[in-house]
Design an enzyme around this catalytic site. Structure first.
Site, short mmCIF file in Angstrom:
data_model
loop_
_atom_site.label_atom_id
_atom_site.label_comp_id
_atom_site.label_asym_id
_atom_site.label_seq_id
_atom_site.Cartn_x
_atom_site.Cartn_y
_atom_site.Cartn_z
N TYR A 104 -16.67 17.64 -14.72
CA TYR A 104 -17.09 16.23 -14.66
C TYR A 104 -18.08 16.03 -13.49
CZ TYR A 104 -16.91 11.29 -13.56
OH TYR A 104 -17.26 10.01 -13.24
N ASP A 139 -7.43 19.95 -13.28
CA ASP A 139 -7.79 18.64 -13.85
C ASP A 139 -7.44 18.71 -15.33
OD1 ASP A 139 -9.06 16.49 -15.07
OD2 ASP A 139 -10.76 16.50 -13.68
N ARG A 167 0.85 -1.21 0.00
CA ARG A 167 0.00 0.00 0.00
C ARG A 167 0.88 1.25 0.00
NH1 ARG A 167 -1.72 1.65 4.57
NH2 ARG A 167 -2.41 -0.36 5.39
N LYS A 222 -8.30 7.72 -18.85
CA LYS A 222 -8.63 8.30 -20.16
C LYS A 222 -7.42 8.25 -21.09
CE LYS A 222 -12.49 8.69 -18.14
NZ LYS A 222 -12.60 9.45 -16.95
#
Ligand SMILES: Cc1ncc(COP(=O)(O)O)c(C=O)c1O
Length: 390
Positions: free
Chosen positions: A103, A175, A51, A200
């Site tokens: 978004y 973003d 992690r 994306k």
């Protein structure tokens, strides 16, 4: 590879890639492990628990930093997990100035998850710099912009917002998902953090969900790394491998997305059944000079409204295309068609959506890298031909 002076194509191919020291493997191995054997308590090779650290993720994080001209990269299990980490830098009472068109999942995270923890989000039209300046208060700790926006392709002047955020003592996070690091590098323009939905263009093949943050400041990196390991939204090694592989062809894919996007944007604009086309490359657009200043191209994302603004008319087109698949997401090699009002932006209340210009009938295209003539033929069957061809 860390030399940031290399040209972009070389960076995309080589970023984060170092031959594996144990075998010489040219491709970064997928270190599918949860933990690492230690020689003695605290004596290890820099990896303790997956992690906190994983070599495949480390290679990707180095690559992310290089391609965004930053010093540090952090990879997350999704784009919204990366956004979530940025907001966790804040405390109750802090204010965030946010682009009003963005978004829907980001809006949902801000309004439905974080508002109840006492963080205030002020939504403004950031295409007008004055709106941001007027919204700044002593509590402003973060300015969050998306440019171009999803789905209306609105453009915000990153360098101008960076001036305001610095004066206000606030962070600026951009973003950069729609532009990708090939077309736009917000850190070069003064942003503090760049965020990506790596799902994306970075991944590029619609086969992975992932997010990224890139920054220059070491203290900010430490804070965000602490959040990454404490909250645990880390991507698995296989997914890191996929994004690393995607990055190697980002420049080639983006060139084709831009070329196809341009042809389709003009074709849509010339079509009598289409009322309005949203694409960053039209000269008459508001903030067109800013696009040419901060982006190297116009990308492959296009939205449009039909003259018949009914949902029924939009639905007919959405169900009629064959090469453009009806699906959420964007940025893959294959073309997608989407209905923001009922799909990607359904979590924004209708009233709010309409106020920000997102109409019920808006259709969004993610133009892929197929042959543009075939894509236009597909759209022609769904929307109708140009009047000269009738
Ligand atoms: C502009 C933008 N930002 C963030 C996200 C969220 O990313 P993810 O779906 O990887 O969580 C998306 C997803 O569509 C997006 O389009």
């Amino acid at each position: 590879m860390s030399n940031q002076n290399l040209k972009s194509a070389t960076k995309f191919v080589h970023a984060g890639a170092n031959p594996d020291p144990s075998t010489g493997a040219i491709m970064t191995p997928i270190f599918q492990t949860s933990t690492y054997v230690q020689e003695a308590p605290g004596v290890n090779k820099g990896f303790e628990y997956a992690r906190s650290q994983n070599p495949t993720r480390k290679a990707l994080e180095e690559a992310l930093a290089i391609i965004e001209n930053g010093k540090f990269g952090l990879a997350f299990s999704s784009g919204v997990a990366a956004t979530d980490a940025v907001i966790k830098l804040l405390s109750p009472g802090d204010e965030v100035i946010v682009t009003n068109d963005m978004y829907g999942g980001t809006y949902r995270l801000f309004s439905k998850v974080f508002e109840k923890f006492g963080i205030k989000f002020i939504y403004v039209d950031t295409t007008e710099i004055e709106n941001i300046r007027n919204a700044v208060t002593a509590n402003t700790k973060l300015i969050w912009i998306e440019t171009p926006t999803n789905p209306l392709m609105n453009i915000t002047d990153i360098a101008a917002v960076a001036d305001i955020s610095k004066q206000a003592g606030a962070l600026l996070c951009v973003d950069n998902t729609f532009a990708s690091p090939y077309l736009q590098n917000p850190l070069d323009l003064g942003a503090d953090i760049v965020m990506h939905s790596s799902t994306k263009y970075l991944g590029g093949h619609s086969d992975v969900i992932q997010g990224a943050l890139i920054m220059n400041d070491v203290a900010l990196r430490e804070q965000l790394y602490f959040i990454q390991k404490s909250c645990g939204a880390v991507p698995g090694p296989m997914d890191c491998f996929l994004v690393l592989r995607g990055i190697k062809t980002l420049h080639l894919r983006m060139k084709q997305h831009c070329e196809n996007g341009e042809k389709i944007a003009y074709w849509l604009r010339d079509n009598n059944n289409v009322a309005k086309v949203y694409w960053p490359g039209f000269k008459e657009n508001k903030n067109y000079e800013i696009v040419t200043k901060q982006m190297k191209g116009f990308g492959g994302m296009i939205s449009f409204e039909l003259k018949d603004s009914s949902i029924e008319a939009a639905n007919k087109v959405l169900c009629a295309t064959k090469l453009f698949s009806l699906a959420e997401s964007l940025g893959g090699v294959e073309s997608l068609i989407n209905h923001p009002a009922s799909m990607t932006h359904a979590s924004i209340p209708r009233e709010e959506r309409i106020k920000n210009g997102l109409q019920d009938g808006l259709i969004r295209l993610s133009v892929g890298i197929e042959d543009a003539d075939d894509l236009i033929e597909d759209l022609k069957k769904a929307i109708g031909p140009l009047s000269a061809e009738k």
